[in-house]
Design an enzyme around this catalytic site. Sequence first.
Site, short mmCIF file in Angstrom:
data_model
loop_
_atom_site.label_atom_id
_atom_site.label_comp_id
_atom_site.label_asym_id
_atom_site.label_seq_id
_atom_site.Cartn_x
_atom_site.Cartn_y
_atom_site.Cartn_z
N ASP A 163 0.86 -1.19 0.00
CA ASP A 163 0.00 0.00 0.00
C ASP A 163 0.90 1.24 0.00
O ASP A 163 1.72 1.41 0.90
CB ASP A 163 -0.89 -0.02 1.24
CG ASP A 163 -1.86 1.14 1.28
OD1 ASP A 163 -2.03 1.80 0.23
OD2 ASP A 163 -2.45 1.40 2.35
N ASN A 213 -1.20 12.62 -6.50
CA ASN A 213 -2.25 12.90 -7.47
C ASN A 213 -2.71 14.35 -7.39
O ASN A 213 -2.93 15.01 -8.42
CB ASN A 213 -3.45 11.98 -7.24
CG ASN A 213 -3.33 10.66 -7.98
OD1 ASN A 213 -2.61 10.55 -8.96
ND2 ASN A 213 -4.03 9.65 -7.51
N HIS A 270 -3.34 13.16 -12.11
CA HIS A 270 -3.56 11.71 -12.18
C HIS A 270 -2.64 11.02 -13.17
O HIS A 270 -2.34 9.84 -13.02
CB HIS A 270 -5.03 11.45 -12.53
CG HIS A 270 -5.98 11.75 -11.41
ND1 HIS A 270 -6.16 10.92 -10.33
CD2 HIS A 270 -6.80 12.82 -11.19
CE1 HIS A 270 -7.04 11.43 -9.51
NE2 HIS A 270 -7.45 12.58 -10.01
N ASP A 320 -0.79 7.66 -12.31
CA ASP A 320 -0.90 6.45 -13.13
C ASP A 320 0.47 5.93 -13.54
O ASP A 320 0.73 4.72 -13.53
CB ASP A 320 -1.73 6.74 -14.38
CG ASP A 320 -3.21 6.91 -14.08
OD1 ASP A 320 -3.62 6.61 -12.94
OD2 ASP A 320 -3.95 7.36 -14.98
N ASP A 331 -4.15 2.25 -5.02
CA ASP A 331 -2.69 2.17 -4.92
C ASP A 331 -2.26 0.94 -4.14
O ASP A 331 -1.18 0.91 -3.54
CB ASP A 331 -2.13 3.44 -4.26
CG ASP A 331 -2.69 3.65 -2.85
OD1 ASP A 331 -3.65 2.96 -2.47
OD2 ASP A 331 -2.14 4.50 -2.12
#
Length: 221
Positions: free
Chosen positions: A147, A155, A160, A164, A190
Amino acid sequence: TYVDRDFRLRFVNRAYTQAVGRPAAELLGQHIGEVRGAARWALHRPYFEHALAGESMQYTRLVENLPQGPRWLRTSYVPDFADDGQVQGVYTATIDVHDLTEAQRRLQRSVERDALTDALSRRTMMERLDAATALCGSQPVALFFVDLDGFKSLNDAEGHAAGDALLVALAQALQQAVRAEDAVGRFGGDEFLVLASVRDIGGAHALAEHLLQAVRDCAAR
């Protein structure tokens, strides 16, 4: 084509003569194995034999060296029954199933893989985990939950697209950190899962440190 019980060609259509580059007059009466060559005959012979035993068969394969490039083709082998119920020959028909096969492969991959990272999907990872759990008495496995910290801040700050890109890089880093037979999947957002075979708890701890370092190296790029 139509092939008799001795595997000799008794009928060929125009498409077949074009495929082998020989006129029908040269093909009729010839053993199909001699016409297509030993290597190809070795692949097709079991299907002919099943058809001669009365069982309809299909064989799908990727054929190289075609004028239009590699194509998926499917050949059907259908037994020809005489009035007494005995099989007297085999009909074959080959069709191009390239577009259908590729569409099926893409659909299967979309189910098995996460669209963004190409890691295994959550569903596939759960299936892998169920299978591994059933075998863990004979083959110990370790499950790691990864995690990312601060991913939302990335972000918010960089957009984003940057987030990504980090997820894609992380999935690749995790996959490179384990063996090909181990599984890396995206659990959601994530979060990633890594399922790996290990010798013992010590091996699981060592792999955990290796994965943690892979994450750190990825984040530092």
